[in-house]
Design a protein around this motif. Structure first.
Motif, short mmCIF file in Angstrom:
data_model
loop_
_atom_site.label_atom_id
_atom_site.label_comp_id
_atom_site.label_asym_id
_atom_site.label_seq_id
_atom_site.Cartn_x
_atom_site.Cartn_y
_atom_site.Cartn_z
N PHE A 146 0.75 -1.38 -0.08
CA PHE A 146 -0.03 0.17 0.09
C PHE A 146 0.80 1.20 -0.12
N VAL B 155 -2.53 0.16 -4.56
CA VAL B 155 -2.48 -1.31 -3.90
C VAL B 155 -2.13 -2.12 -5.23
N ILE C 193 -11.43 -7.20 -5.86
CA ILE C 193 -10.85 -6.67 -4.69
C ILE C 193 -11.65 -5.71 -3.71
N ILE D 131 -11.92 -2.81 -0.87
CA ILE D 131 -10.89 -1.99 0.34
C ILE D 131 -12.01 -1.33 1.25
N LEU E 107 -7.24 0.43 7.24
CA LEU E 107 -7.53 0.10 5.91
C LEU E 107 -7.60 -1.59 6.04
N GLU E 108 -8.83 -2.12 5.11
CA GLU E 108 -8.76 -3.71 5.26
C GLU E 108 -8.83 -3.81 3.89
N ILE E 109 -8.03 -4.86 3.45
CA ILE E 109 -8.03 -5.19 2.09
C ILE E 109 -8.18 -6.72 1.82
N ALA F 255 -8.16 -9.34 -1.54
CA ALA F 255 -8.15 -9.56 -2.81
C ALA F 255 -8.72 -11.00 -3.03
N THR G 165 -5.35 -11.19 2.21
CA THR G 165 -6.07 -10.06 3.31
C THR G 165 -4.69 -9.33 3.53
#
Length: 364
Positions: A94, A106, A122, A124, A163-165, A167, A176
């Motif tokens: 990030f 990202v 994805i 976010i 921030l939570e990601i 994919a 994650t």
């Protein structure tokens, strides 16, 4: 790389000057004093070619370096802000987008080979507990395979953001990551000001080269002075301790040029040698620029008929960064790519609109 090539040719120019100073000038003095006259005459006969060749090499280097000086220097600001996490063999980065000032980037890539990871979609999610904001799911745009951007405006107001990601991948576990970002303070404190000057290893290296050149120049000057004094002493009967007068040299040389049969004049061949030096160095640097110094990005850009030059990054006719960067311009300036990954993705989509990747539901 171009500076390395110029340094090599600079050494060639120095070698030519060293030869003229140490061998040709010494031969001229030996011829003047009558010592080793035949051998000195042969050495002097080469100066009709070496001196013009040196002039041509110097002219070529002057021309190339002048082009470098008038070229606008590219943007050198370094963005060091980066958050990194690894999930199921996928490295998630990030960062700020280096060429879009209002976007975050990202990037997802394999942990070992560092190759892009194909992503199905994805998600976010942004939240700020202090202001009780979120979860917010920003709109994400695909820039290249494994690379996605979203606007910095979603991190408003300033403060500590989470921030939570996630994919999603086909046939594999979801990758994650969770990051904490103090926005915008954390970004500002990690930026490197390109105008801030520091005295480091490079400056020490340049200073050492400059000092070495001064010492070498003084040594060559003393060598040349001693040669002239030796010539004057033998012709005038003076001792070496007496002060030499360089203005007396023309009066001590014979006025009949036939007494110097081996001393060359600026003939047609001499001018050809000067042009040869100019052409050889210029063409060699040109070929190196085309075959060695050009990056894969530049060759790919030119192979598709696009233009490689410096310009502000653009997308769909809009400037996305105020900084001038080297890159590939498509069409009449509608797009200017500074990242080869984005350019390759653009070629694959054939000028289609950037892919919109929306989240089916927020992360809780």
């Amino acid at each position: 790389m171009i500076l390395v090539i110029l340094s090599i040719f600079g050494l060639l120019l120095f070698a030519l000057r060293f030869y003229q100073q140490v061998f040709i000038e010494k031969a001229a003095v030996d011829f003047c004093t009558g010592e080793k006259k035949d051998q000195a005459g042969k050495t002097l006969s080469r100066s009709g070619y070496t001196l013009p060749f040196e002039t041509g090499v110097g002219g070529a280097l002057l021309f190339v370096t002048s082009l470098l000086i008038i070229t606008t220097p590219p943007w050198t600001q370094k963005l060091t802000f980066q958050k990194r996490a690894t999930s199921w063999g996928v490295q998630i980065l990030f960062t700020e987008h280096p060429f879009e000032s209002d976007k975050f980037l990202v990037t997802l890539q394999d942990e070992r080979p560092k190759t892009p990871v194909p992503i199905k979609d994805i998600v976010i999610t942004l939240s700020q507990e202090e202001e009780r904001i979120g979860p917010v799911v920003p709109e994400v745009e695909k820039r290249f395979e494994g690379g996605y951007v979203f606007s910095k405006n979603f991190l408003s107001p300033p403060g500590l953001w989470k921030l939570e990601i996630v994919a999603r991948r086909l046939g594999a576990y979801d990758a994650t990551a969770t990051f904490q970002v103090e926005y915008p303070r954390e970004l500002e404190t990690t930026k490197v000001d390109p105008n801030k000057r520091t005295f480091g290893l490079f400056e020490v290296f340049i200073l050492a080269i400059g000092l070495g050149m001064v010492i070498l120049s003084l040594g060559l000057y003393r060598f040349s002075r001693n040669l002239h004094e030796a010539c004057l002493d033998l012709r005038s009967g003076r001792t070496r301790s007496q002060e030499s007068d360089f203005l007396q040299i023309p009066t001590m040389l014979p006025k009949n040029p036939n007494k110097f049969p081996n001393v060359p004049s600026l003939s047609r061949r001499s001018w050809l040698m000067s042009l040869l030096g100019l052409a050889v160095v210029s063409l060699f640097i040109w070929e190196l620029q085309a075959k060695v110094l050009q990056s894969d990005f530049q060759r790919l850009c030119q192979r598709h008929g696009h233009f490689w030059h410096q310009m502000a990054p653009m997308r769909n006719g809009k400037i996305v960064s105020p900084h001038i960067v080297m890159g590939c311009t498509v069409g009449e300036g509608q797009f200017h790519f500074a990242d080869i990954r984005e350019y390759v993705y653009f070629l694959q989509t054939q000028t289609k609109e950037p892919e919109q990747v929306s989240a089916p539901h927020p992360i809780h």
